[in-house]
Scaffold this active site. Sequence first.
Site, short mmCIF file in Angstrom:
data_model
loop_
_atom_site.label_atom_id
_atom_site.label_comp_id
_atom_site.label_asym_id
_atom_site.label_seq_id
_atom_site.Cartn_x
_atom_site.Cartn_y
_atom_site.Cartn_z
N LYS A 124 60.70 -2.86 54.72
CA LYS A 124 59.31 -2.96 55.19
C LYS A 124 59.29 -3.93 56.36
CE LYS A 124 55.23 -1.28 54.17
NZ LYS A 124 54.88 0.05 53.64
N ASP A 164 52.08 2.11 58.46
CA ASP A 164 51.41 1.56 57.27
C ASP A 164 50.06 1.08 57.79
OD1 ASP A 164 51.92 0.72 54.30
OD2 ASP A 164 51.08 -1.08 55.18
N GLY A 235 38.85 2.22 50.54
CA GLY A 235 39.50 2.35 51.84
C GLY A 235 38.99 3.59 52.54
N GLY A 237 41.40 4.89 55.22
CA GLY A 237 42.49 5.00 56.19
C GLY A 237 43.25 6.27 55.94
N VAL A 239 45.57 7.07 53.84
CA VAL A 239 45.73 7.52 52.46
C VAL A 239 44.42 8.11 51.94
CG1 VAL A 239 46.38 6.86 50.12
CG2 VAL A 239 47.49 5.75 52.08
N ALA A 240 43.33 7.39 52.16
CA ALA A 240 42.04 7.80 51.58
C ALA A 240 41.55 9.13 52.14
CB ALA A 240 41.00 6.71 51.81
P1 NDP Z 1 44.99 2.21 56.93
O1 NDP Z 1 45.03 1.01 57.80
O2 NDP Z 1 45.01 3.55 57.56
O3 NDP Z 1 43.73 2.14 55.95
C1 NDP Z 1 43.41 1.07 55.15
C2 NDP Z 1 41.94 1.21 54.81
O4 NDP Z 1 41.54 0.22 53.88
C3 NDP Z 1 41.04 1.07 56.00
O5 NDP Z 1 39.93 1.89 55.85
C4 NDP Z 1 40.67 -0.40 55.96
O6 NDP Z 1 39.49 -0.69 56.65
C5 NDP Z 1 40.50 -0.57 54.48
N1 NDP Z 1 40.68 -1.94 54.03
C6 NDP Z 1 41.54 -2.88 54.48
N2 NDP Z 1 41.39 -4.02 53.79
C7 NDP Z 1 40.44 -3.77 52.87
C8 NDP Z 1 39.83 -4.55 51.86
N3 NDP Z 1 40.22 -5.81 51.64
N4 NDP Z 1 38.89 -3.97 51.10
C9 NDP Z 1 38.50 -2.69 51.30
N5 NDP Z 1 39.02 -1.92 52.26
C10 NDP Z 1 39.97 -2.45 53.03
O7 NDP Z 1 46.19 2.07 55.90
P2 NDP Z 1 46.82 3.19 54.98
O8 NDP Z 1 45.79 4.13 54.52
O9 NDP Z 1 48.01 3.70 55.67
O10 NDP Z 1 47.34 2.30 53.77
C11 NDP Z 1 46.51 1.96 52.66
C12 NDP Z 1 47.39 1.52 51.51
O11 NDP Z 1 48.29 2.58 51.16
C13 NDP Z 1 48.28 0.31 51.78
O12 NDP Z 1 48.47 -0.38 50.58
C14 NDP Z 1 49.60 0.97 52.20
O13 NDP Z 1 50.70 0.10 52.03
C15 NDP Z 1 49.64 2.13 51.24
N6 NDP Z 1 50.50 3.24 51.63
C16 NDP Z 1 50.33 3.89 52.82
C17 NDP Z 1 51.14 4.97 53.13
C18 NDP Z 1 50.92 5.79 54.35
O14 NDP Z 1 51.59 6.83 54.48
N7 NDP Z 1 50.05 5.42 55.25
C19 NDP Z 1 52.25 5.37 52.26
C20 NDP Z 1 52.30 4.66 51.00
C21 NDP Z 1 51.47 3.63 50.74
P3 NDP Z 1 39.56 -1.18 58.17
O15 NDP Z 1 40.29 -0.11 58.91
O16 NDP Z 1 38.14 -1.31 58.56
O17 NDP Z 1 40.33 -2.47 58.16
#
Ligand code: NDP
Length: 445
Positions: A124, A164, A235, A237, A239-240
């Site tokens: 990582k 990520d 979230g 991002g 994943v969501a």
């Molecule tokens: P993104 O940056 O695309 O999305 C993260 C989302 O969570 C954003 O909407 C962000 O909002 C929001 N967020 C951040 N901090 C908080 C908080 N404290 N409370 C509520 N919402 C929050 O990241 P990913 O979707 O890529 O990753 C999300 C998780 O999934 C992480 O734990 C990552 O390690 C894990 N993951 C991701 C993978 C991938 O393929 N992308 C693979 C495996 C795991 P804002 O943008 O406004 O900050």
Amino acid sequence: MNVNKLIQNLEARHPGEVEYLQAVREVLESIEEIYNENHQFEAYSIIERLVEPDKVHIFRVPWVDDNGKVFVNIGYRVQFNNAIGPYKGGLRFHPSVNLSILKFLGFEQIFKNSLTSLPMGGAKGGSDFNPKGKSNMEIMRFCHSFMLELSKIIGPDTDIPAGDIGVGTKEIGYLYGMYKKLSDEHTGVLTGKGINWGGSLIRPEATGFGAVYFTDEMLRMNGDTFKGKRVALSGFGNVAWGAAQKINQLGGKVITLSGPDGFIHDEEGITDEKIDFMLELRASNEDIVKPFSFEYSSAKFYQGKRPWDIPCDIAIPCATQNELDKQDAENLVKNGCTCITEGANMPCTPEAIEVFHRNKMLYAPGKAVNAGGVATSGLEMSQNAMKLNWHAEEVDKRLQEIMTKIHVECVKYGKEEDGYVDYMKGANIAGFLKVANAMLDMGVV
Ligand code: NDP
């Protein structure tokens, strides 16, 4: 193995690395019994070698903003373990990034990658750089500077980073551009690439899709499906949004999404049209959660709150680590939620997980649930090596097969005498055994 003694030694050696120690303890407690049954593991100090990264690289990343002001961030790459394949794991750009967080993520990645059954080790990396509010040119200058150092330690057969939090296709593009220039080659050294220059179809949504496929396997084993289920997501991002899309396809209804400043509750459901609206907001680098409630009258925004006290059938936290605590877990139980799967890495605190297990809920950890992302990165690497592009259906079919296999492995090692499946234990044991046996085969190196 004595878990408490091992943790004490690690605490003394790495004081203050809270997230890393939390992740290690969780794995050690799950594998303790099986570890102690095999004297070879103890004789070869497998666990002592596995909990320390092979290498940790830390470097300075200077960059210049649009006004000519010079900034310095810290860059990291934690190469944790390459017993079963080259190092593989994402890059996170977020102000909260520090060594403890990257070590926890790198450690988790070892077991997750092992579970995919593809030949990938764990790593990582990232930086405390915050892409939020920066112009494209600033992000590009930062990424180029970051890659000037990172390029010295990665390669298509050595270490293959991906995205990520804070690192999407745009950032991967800038990073890849600089790597290509420095190395004079166009090889699959990063995954999550754009479709026109080596990326794989389905990769952007793969983690969310995979999480829903895994959850669907859990439900089906209990004679249930997503149909008609109310699902709370956090979230919004990478994943969501993939998870939301797939839940809609399977007949479920997504009723919450969140950002760092609060969450939205939309009892009418986050339809595909609403997902498209949020993706537009996301692409514009804006605050995405609050404006949603201005656009759709059915949605209400809750400032500074988390979605876990909204009644739901299934909860899938998809934002960040430790975002769901004991009180949230108790609220979920009280409100009738029966299934919690981790889309993010380690989003539930150990105390929350204890509540899920005590109530015999369907609960599964991120290393199994979100492994579809890295698995599809592995499929991207295969396509790059073969100089081929598979159709979306082909990638999606392979992703589904991988998620089903991971589910089978979790059940195999996690099923208890009364029939309850401890997915955390199952995932940790299945992921560990493959890596540990590879390490035994290779001797002490
Ligand atoms: P993104 O940056 O695309 O999305 C993260 C989302 O969570 C954003 O909407 C962000 O909002 C929001 N967020 C951040 N901090 C908080 C908080 N404290 N409370 C509520 N919402 C929050 O990241 P990913 O979707 O890529 O990753 C999300 C998780 O999934 C992480 O734990 C990552 O390690 C894990 N993951 C991701 C993978 C991938 O393929 N992308 C693979 C495996 C795991 P804002 O943008 O406004 O900050």
